[in-house]
Design an enzyme around this catalytic site. Structure first.
Site, PDB file in Angstrom:
ATOM      1  N   HIS A 128       0.845  -1.197   0.000  1.00  0.00           N
ATOM      2  CA  HIS A 128       0.000   0.000   0.000  1.00  0.00           C
ATOM      3  C   HIS A 128       0.879   1.245   0.000  1.00  0.00           C
ATOM      4  CE1 HIS A 128       0.905  -0.544   4.225  1.00  0.00           C
ATOM      5  NE2 HIS A 128       0.297   0.591   4.570  1.00  0.00           N
ATOM      6  N   HIS A 162       1.396   3.849   1.938  1.00  0.00           N
ATOM      7  CA  HIS A 162       1.921   4.579   3.101  1.00  0.00           C
ATOM      8  C   HIS A 162       3.446   4.652   3.004  1.00  0.00           C
ATOM      9  CE1 HIS A 162      -1.850   4.128   5.876  1.00  0.00           C
ATOM     10  NE2 HIS A 162      -1.842   5.263   5.220  1.00  0.00           N
ATOM     11  N   ASP A 188       5.991   4.438   4.916  1.00  0.00           N
ATOM     12  CA  ASP A 188       6.933   3.464   5.493  1.00  0.00           C
ATOM     13  C   ASP A 188       7.053   2.183   4.660  1.00  0.00           C
ATOM     14  OD1 ASP A 188       4.262   3.018   6.437  1.00  0.00           O
ATOM     15  OD2 ASP A 188       4.990   1.711   8.027  1.00  0.00           O
ATOM     16  N   HIS A 189       6.281   2.116   3.560  1.00  0.00           N
ATOM     17  CA  HIS A 189       6.364   0.948   2.680  1.00  0.00           C
ATOM     18  C   HIS A 189       6.891   1.301   1.288  1.00  0.00           C
ATOM     19  CE1 HIS A 189       3.976  -1.679   5.451  1.00  0.00           C
ATOM     20  NE2 HIS A 189       3.710  -0.472   5.920  1.00  0.00           N
ATOM     21  N   HIS A 197      -7.440  -1.723   5.886  1.00  0.00           N
ATOM     22  CA  HIS A 197      -6.532  -0.703   6.405  1.00  0.00           C
ATOM     23  C   HIS A 197      -7.136   0.669   6.081  1.00  0.00           C
ATOM     24  CE1 HIS A 197      -2.768   0.593   8.014  1.00  0.00           C
ATOM     25  NE2 HIS A 197      -2.227   1.001   6.882  1.00  0.00           N
ATOM     26  N   ASP A 218      -0.499  -3.728   5.634  1.00  0.00           N
ATOM     27  CA  ASP A 218      -0.987  -3.427   6.960  1.00  0.00           C
ATOM     28  C   ASP A 218      -2.479  -3.734   7.015  1.00  0.00           C
ATOM     29  OD1 ASP A 218       1.526  -2.355   7.330  1.00  0.00           O
ATOM     30  OD2 ASP A 218       0.890  -0.293   7.476  1.00  0.00           O
ATOM     31  N   HIS A 248       6.487  -5.563  11.525  1.00  0.00           N
ATOM     32  CA  HIS A 248       5.835  -4.257  11.558  1.00  0.00           C
ATOM     33  C   HIS A 248       5.486  -3.891  13.001  1.00  0.00           C
ATOM     34  CE1 HIS A 248       2.893  -1.082  10.368  1.00  0.00           C
ATOM     35  NE2 HIS A 248       3.590  -1.020   9.247  1.00  0.00           N
TER      36      HIS A 248
HETATM   37 ZN   LIG Z   1       3.006   0.410   7.764  1.00  0.00          ZN
HETATM   38 ZN   LIG Z   2      -0.131   1.508   6.524  1.00  0.00          ZN
END
Ligand SMILES: [Zn+2]
Ligand SMILES: [Zn+2]
Length: 321
Positions: free
Chosen positions: A62, A64, A66-67, A144, A215, A273
């Site tokens: 996805h 976000h 942090d990915h 999510h 997530d 995570h």
């Molecule tokens: Zn994440």
């Molecule tokens: Zn996320």
């Protein structure tokens, strides 16, 4: 299939854990597939045993940060190395726009074929993304704050052990013909006899299966996708005591991850995570998270950066599934 964790923290990196990324090395192919690419993933590659030049596919769960914040730098470096044969990237909207705009505005020339594949499905049972000679990749929509997808790799059943003695008995001399027979193909000998390769091979060996699920808050679609898998990597951002926050932020607790693994009857569960709030020295630590999950699903392990292992085939019976 060898799995290596390159980042296991949620949201932000800590001293011990970088943000999300997992690499899978495929057997017999010298090929790496990457799942998520948090910031500094290419640095993590340099500190690992993995060779970035073997990277062929990237799956993004996805959008976000942090990915995905590690993608532009990693793709640019692959271009500068000059030996990349091409990369296929899979992920939801707006992955293509994100990459095109960042590469354009930073005047980055990639110089190798970069193909983006849009992942889009509402099917909770999963859809097939990729189906080649050896592997099938499926994905399913998670639950999510934005669209997020879990991925599953299934290695197809492999041909059993080739019986050389039997081949010799039939008067077939060693040579390139053995490769065809080992692959199970039918061949015609010089004397006109037709030999089916499969008759010279032992029983088929089951392939391995791997599921990457992040997530998400607890959801049936994760259970459906993970059913019977050898290995489930599942996010576990929070401890059980933070269940309310997990629902608010649409993340999983240890218990949700363990319940998913138990209901899907997977072989092993690895928690990743993890929230930085559980860094060593705080009241609750990763070891506490592990114990919570193990109480429900004993075959649970904790991910840490650079942890690397071979997937162990699940001892299964048809009643398991
Ligand atoms: Zn994440
Ligand atoms: Zn996320």
């Amino acid at each position: 299939m060898q799995v290596t964790f390159l980042g296991t923290s949620s949201g932000v990196p800590t001293r011990a854990r970088n943000v999300s990324s997992v690499a899978v090395r495929l057997p017999q192919r010298s090929e790496l597939w990457l799942f998520d690419c948090g910031e500094a993933t290419q640095h993590q590659f340099l500190r690992s045993e993995l060779r970035i030049s073997q990277l062929r596919r990237i799956f993004i769960t996805h959008m976000h940060g942090d990915h995905i914040f590690g993608l532009p730098g990693l793709l640019a470096s692959l271009g500068l190395a000059g030996n990349c044969g091409g990369i296929d990237i899979y992920g939801p909207d707006p992955l293509r726009d994100y990459l095109e705009s960042i590469l354009r505005t930073s005047s980055t020339r990639i110089g190798y074929p970069l193909r983006t594949h849009r992942v889009h499905t509402a099917a909770s049972s999963g859809i097939v993304l990729l189906d080649d000679k050896e592997f099938v990749v499926t994905c399913a929509l998670l639950s999510h704050r934005i669209p997020a997808y879990a991925y599953r790799i299934d290695q197809k059943p492999r041909m059993g052990t080739f019986n050389i003695a039997k081949a010799r008995e039939l008067g077939i001399s060693p040579g390139p013909i053995y490769a065809d027979l080992k692959a199970g193909h039918e061949i015609i000998l010089a004397d006109g006899r037709i030999i089916k390769g499969s008759t010279l091979c032992g029983p088929q060996k089951p392939g391995y299966s791997f599921v990457y699920c992040t997530d998400t808050v607890f959801t049936e679609s994760a259970i459906n996708l993970a059913r019977g898998a050898d290995l489930l990597i599942h996010e576990s951002t929070f401890a059980h005591s933070e269940t309310e926050m997990a629902y608010q932020r649409q993340h999983s607790t240890t218990i949700m991850a363990a319940q998913t693994a138990a209901e899907a009857k997977v072989g092993q569960l690895v928690l990743t995570h993890l929230s930085p709030r559980y860094a060593h020295g705080n009241t609750l630590t990763p070891a506490d998270l592990l114990n919570e999950a193990k109480a429900i699903f004993p075959s649970t392990f904790l991910a840490k950066d650079f942890l690397s292992f071979e997937i162990i085939p699940k001892v299964s019976s048809s009643s398991d599934l």
